[in-house]
Write a protein that holds these residues in place. Sequence first.
Motif, mmCIF file in Angstrom:
data_model
loop_
_atom_site.group_PDB
_atom_site.id
_atom_site.type_symbol
_atom_site.label_atom_id
_atom_site.label_comp_id
_atom_site.label_asym_id
_atom_site.label_seq_id
_atom_site.Cartn_x
_atom_site.Cartn_y
_atom_site.Cartn_z
ATOM 1 N N GLU A 68 13.404 93.048 37.714
ATOM 2 C CA GLU A 68 14.648 92.656 38.500
ATOM 3 C C GLU A 68 14.681 93.069 39.870
ATOM 4 O O GLU A 68 14.672 94.286 39.994
ATOM 5 C CB GLU A 68 15.870 93.381 37.513
ATOM 6 C CG GLU A 68 17.366 93.042 38.182
ATOM 7 C CD GLU A 68 17.400 91.576 38.250
ATOM 8 O OE1 GLU A 68 17.609 91.064 39.445
ATOM 9 O OE2 GLU A 68 17.812 91.124 37.103
ATOM 10 N N ASP A 69 14.878 92.079 40.795
ATOM 11 C CA ASP A 69 14.883 92.525 42.066
ATOM 12 C C ASP A 69 16.125 92.606 42.669
ATOM 13 O O ASP A 69 16.708 93.224 43.758
ATOM 14 C CB ASP A 69 14.380 91.282 43.033
ATOM 15 C CG ASP A 69 15.042 90.062 43.004
ATOM 16 O OD1 ASP A 69 15.306 89.547 41.674
ATOM 17 O OD2 ASP A 69 15.151 89.154 43.814
ATOM 18 N N ASP A 103 13.856 88.743 34.919
ATOM 19 C CA ASP A 103 14.334 88.078 35.655
ATOM 20 C C ASP A 103 13.361 87.029 36.384
ATOM 21 O O ASP A 103 12.258 87.023 36.661
ATOM 22 C CB ASP A 103 14.921 88.703 36.956
ATOM 23 C CG ASP A 103 15.611 87.945 37.903
ATOM 24 O OD1 ASP A 103 16.169 86.842 37.482
ATOM 25 O OD2 ASP A 103 15.578 88.296 39.034
ATOM 26 N N GLY A 106 14.167 84.876 38.691
ATOM 27 C CA GLY A 106 14.091 84.625 40.244
ATOM 28 C C GLY A 106 13.399 85.589 40.880
ATOM 29 O O GLY A 106 14.175 86.783 41.291
ATOM 30 N N LYS A 127 22.871 85.561 33.076
ATOM 31 C CA LYS A 127 23.860 86.458 33.890
ATOM 32 C C LYS A 127 25.068 85.733 34.129
ATOM 33 O O LYS A 127 24.945 84.417 34.426
ATOM 34 C CB LYS A 127 23.095 86.603 35.089
ATOM 35 C CG LYS A 127 21.924 87.704 35.194
ATOM 36 C CD LYS A 127 21.352 87.642 36.612
ATOM 37 C CE LYS A 127 19.848 88.572 36.487
ATOM 38 N NZ LYS A 127 19.419 88.463 37.786
HETATM 39 CA CA CA Z 1 16.437 87.829 41.100
#
Ligand code: CA
Length: 215
Positions: free
Chosen positions: A3-4, A44, A46, A93
């Motif tokens: 997760e960024d 995640d 993305g 999300k």
């Molecule tokens: Ca992301």
Amino acid sequence: MVEDDRAIASALHRALEREGFSPVTVGTAADALNALPVDFVLLDLGLPDRDGVELFARLREVSPAPVIIVTARGTEEDRVAGLDLGADDYVVKPFGVRELVARMNAVLRRAGSRDAAPTDQRVGALEIDRRARTVHVDGVEIACTPKEYAIIEFLARDPGSVITRQELLDSVWGANWYGSTKMIDVHVAALRKKLGDAVVIETVRGVGFRLVDPR
Ligand code: CA
């Protein structure tokens, strides 16, 4: 956890620790591959350095761990694509931490019981034949509906342990089914009547059910 988004990552990290997990949080695909082996992946899609779908495919090649895709991409097509990829589940999300943890536990339980559930099983007077999908009590076959069979079969995988309503719902109705967990109580009540006194399904208030051997 891959997760960024730092805010999501740190909130989720703490929540998972509270639930007894030991999370390792990374923000890039490269770090994710370096963090292996792990027991579970929250992914995640993305990510800054590589497309999450590509990373997912790579993870499947090198790791047996179950994967829940956690993403902001929430259209129905994305969901189907995520599940088609072979993800164990898909969470969009924003989501509640409790929902995520329930889904993780359901995935872990399914993974564990796939390996562990024997073909025939006895719990006291109760006998389950998973090949024939039949239930006997003291040698007498009980006529169960498919849902009743699925419930008693699932409870019998882990006798003595509390199974939550959410876990039953995920297992019997499917993880993507949404609705009241109250209907489980109706099926369990019907099941109790059929099984009689020799098999006890205890209600654990506010949590779920437990199969116990009364003898
Ligand atoms: Ca992301």
